[in-house]
Design an enzyme around this catalytic site. Structure first.
Site, PDB file in Angstrom:
ATOM      1  N   SER A 159       0.842  -1.203   0.000  1.00 50.01           N
ATOM      2  CA  SER A 159       0.000   0.000   0.000  1.00 50.01           C
ATOM      3  C   SER A 159       0.873   1.247   0.000  1.00 50.01           C
ATOM      4  CB  SER A 159      -0.878  -0.008   1.255  1.00 50.01           C
ATOM      5  OG  SER A 159      -1.533   1.224   1.397  1.00 50.01           O
ATOM      6  N   ASP A 212      -8.648   2.554  -7.494  1.00 48.38           N
ATOM      7  CA  ASP A 212     -10.025   2.524  -6.956  1.00 48.38           C
ATOM      8  C   ASP A 212     -11.077   2.568  -8.071  1.00 48.38           C
ATOM      9  OD1 ASP A 212      -9.089   2.323  -4.393  1.00 48.38           O
ATOM     10  OD2 ASP A 212      -9.345   4.442  -3.901  1.00 48.38           O
TER      11      ASP A 212
HETATM   12  O1  LIG Z   1      -3.871   7.356   0.115  1.00 46.46           O
HETATM   13  C1  LIG Z   1      -5.076   7.207  -0.085  1.00 46.46           C
HETATM   14  O2  LIG Z   1      -5.939   8.053   0.270  1.00 46.46           O
HETATM   15  C2  LIG Z   1      -5.531   5.974  -0.758  1.00 46.46           C
HETATM   16  C3  LIG Z   1      -4.630   5.121  -1.357  1.00 46.46           C
HETATM   17  C4  LIG Z   1      -5.007   3.898  -2.097  1.00 46.46           C
HETATM   18  O3  LIG Z   1      -4.683   2.759  -1.314  1.00 46.46           O
HETATM   19  P1  LIG Z   1      -3.374   1.825  -1.561  1.00 46.46           P
HETATM   20  O4  LIG Z   1      -2.175   2.681  -1.527  1.00 46.46           O
HETATM   21  O5  LIG Z   1      -3.427   0.855  -0.420  1.00 46.46           O
HETATM   22  O6  LIG Z   1      -3.559   1.156  -2.893  1.00 46.46           O
HETATM   23  C5  LIG Z   1      -6.505   3.867  -2.389  1.00 46.46           C
HETATM   24  O7  LIG Z   1      -6.908   2.582  -2.772  1.00 46.46           O
HETATM   25  C6  LIG Z   1      -7.326   4.305  -1.199  1.00 46.46           C
HETATM   26  O8  LIG Z   1      -8.690   4.317  -1.505  1.00 46.46           O
HETATM   27  C7  LIG Z   1      -6.973   5.702  -0.763  1.00 46.46           C
HETATM   28  C1  LIG Z   2      -9.449   1.112  -0.555  1.00 47.86           C
HETATM   29  C2  LIG Z   2     -10.189   2.172  -0.263  1.00 47.86           C
HETATM   30  O1  LIG Z   2     -10.069   2.924   0.866  1.00 47.86           O
HETATM   31  P1  LIG Z   2      -9.157   2.727   2.175  1.00 47.86           P
HETATM   32  O2  LIG Z   2      -7.914   1.994   1.792  1.00 47.86           O
HETATM   33  O3  LIG Z   2      -8.879   4.109   2.643  1.00 47.86           O
HETATM   34  O4  LIG Z   2      -9.992   1.954   3.166  1.00 47.86           O
HETATM   35  C3  LIG Z   2     -11.208   2.654  -1.240  1.00 47.86           C
HETATM   36  O5  LIG Z   2     -11.762   3.738  -1.030  1.00 47.86           O
HETATM   37  O6  LIG Z   2     -11.510   1.970  -2.229  1.00 47.86           O
END
Ligand SMILES: O=C(O)C1=C[C@@H](OP(=O)(O)O)[C@@H](O)[C@H](O)C1
Ligand SMILES: C=C(OP(=O)(O)O)C(=O)O
Length: 431
Positions: A164, A309
């Site tokens: 992530s 997303d």
């Molecule tokens: O930094 C953020 O606000 C986010 C990063 C992403 O997650 P990952 O980095 O785990 O893919 C995304 O999927 C999530 O909805 C929001």
């Molecule tokens: C993965 C998501 O959010 P978070 O990781 O912040 O729970 C999302 O919004 O699809």
């Protein structure tokens, strides 16, 4: 609450995109970390953004709100001595606040979604915080997690980016406030790299100086900085709008969505190009996307990490395309609200889609003739599964029933109202 999605012949009308979740959580955080009073115009209203509001208030931010804005007086480098925080099911909120918690004597993050956020891994961030001298109690890298300040300080930090990007973003938010200068090295790969661009954009707007290498794998962060109190305006949200655009693509439609900036740093803006590549008739000008759907679509191959997303909504659209589509580089979808490869594809398959999974790929054999439907769908606590199965259901032969569809409110509480306003046959059912 369940939702019944019935086959819908046509969608038409105009909607204003919801406000961006990822910008709202970031602006709330940088406003809380500033000492003065900041204003955020058009913040998102959803369970995740509410979780950030609630937690920064618990940590000592003073918040006033009206219809169009939220005014926040931050706690700067000195959060209140709160013992417990509840982030609901919000992954980004948890990860960002885990670093902030290391400024406090002891904060416990409770586990209120054991079947969703409770299953997600945080090991890589925990390890980085431990390198920085924080003490962390955890359950094999998962919630509940207790963080103690101990000897928390900046310096040389190494963090993995292969699960992530939120771990790196979290460290980028906290390190400027520390006494020491810091250097962050990202190990392995950096997934969802584009989202880190949003973090850097917001940090710069908040007056923070960070030197980033062009591949976003190395960062130099001077310590002893302060967040400035500022005015921020939240742009429209591409990940949520991706599901509306996909719905408009798969049935006959004439749909306009406002507030989607062409030059946004949201990676999910790529869904407009993905739909175009599938042959969807659409235009995107001056922040307005106009879709005339219902024409034959064709399959394509896409790097899903560029629009993480938005992948599920694009997969739902590709279910009705001619040919075989491939969404690659998507392994980290397995570590979101549910396993967005295995769990999502199981539900799509139930509804009649022909889909296959690899460890880091989703493969869709399109069915332009439509899918059967007539089944009950498990939402797996995942707003994006709910939105995307709805897209598929609009073009099924029989209605589908999505169980526990209330979890759509994690990011997009008005989703079904917006679809209804466009003419979709969707109905809430009390259980
Ligand atoms: O930094 C953020 O606000 C986010 C990063 C992403 O997650 P990952 O980095 O785990 O893919 C995304 O999927 C999530 O909805 C929001
Ligand atoms: C993965 C998501 O959010 P978070 O990781 O912040 O729970 C999302 O919004 O699809």
């Amino acid at each position: 609450m369940d939702v019944i999605v019935r086959p819908t012949a046509r969608l038409s009308g105009e909607i204003q995109a919801l406000s961006s979740k990822n910008y709202t959580t970031r602006y709330l955080l940088v406003a809380a970390l500033a000492e003065g009073t900041s204003t955020i115009y058009y913040p998102a209203h959803s369970e995740d953004s509410d979780a950030m509001r609630r937690c920064i208030r618990d940590l000592g931010a003073v918040i006033e709100e009206d219809q169009e804005k939220i005014v926040i007086t931050g706690f700067g480098k000195k959060p209140s001595d709160v013992r417990e925080l509840n982030v609901g099911n919000a992954g980004a909120v948890l990860r960002f606040l885990m670093s902030v918690a290391a400024l406090s004597p002891e904060i416990k993050f409770v586990n209120t979604y054991p079947e969703s956020l409770g299953k997600r891994p945080h090991d890589d961030l925990i390890e980085a915080l431990q390198q920085m001298g924080a003490e962390v109690e955890h359950q094999s890298g998962k919630l509940p997690i207790t963080i103690r300040k101990k000897a928390f300080q900046g310096g040389k930090i190494r963090v993995s980016g292969s699960v992530s990007s939120q771990y790196l973003s979290s460290l980028l938010f906290i390190t400027p406030l520390l006494e020491e200068d810091s250097e962050i090295e990202v190990l392995h790969d950096l997934k969802s790299k584009v989202v880190v661009g949003q973090t850097l954009e917001v940090l710069e707007q908040a007056g923070i100086h960070i030197e980033a290498s062009s591949d976003l794998m190395h960062f130099k962060i001077p310590g002893r900085q302060s967040y400035q109190a500022k005015e921020y305006t939240v742009q429209g949200d591409y990940p949520g709008s991706a599901a509306i655009l996909a719905a408009a693509a798969v049935v006959e439609s004439d749909v306009t969505v406002y507030r989607l900036e062409e030059h946004s740093k949201q990676g999910e803006r790529a869904v407009v190009d993905v739909l175009k590549a599938m042959g969807v008739d659409l235009t995107h000008q001056n922040g307005v996307v106009h879709v005339r759907g219902g024409k034959p679509m064709k399959a394509g191959e896409f790097d899903g990490d560029e629009f993480t997303d938005g992948v599920l909504a694009m997969v739902a659209a590709s279910v009705f395309a001619e040919g075989t589509s491939r969404f690659y580089n998507v392994e980290n979808l397995r570590y979101k609200e549910c396993d967005r490869i295995t769990d999502y594809l199981n539900e799509l398959r139930k509804a009649g889609a022909r889909v296959e999974e690899r460890q880091s790929e989703i493969i869709v054999h399109g069915r332009p003739e439509g899918i059967e439907g007539g089944v009950e769908i498990n939402a797996h606590f995942d707003h994006r599964v709910i939105m995307s199965l709805t897209v598929a259901g609009l073009r099924a032969k029989q209605p589908i029933r999505i169980k526990d569809a209330q979890h759509v409110a994690k990011s997009y509480p008005q989703y079904f109202d917006h679809l209804k306003a466009l003419g979709a046959d969707v109905e809430w059912i009390e259980q």
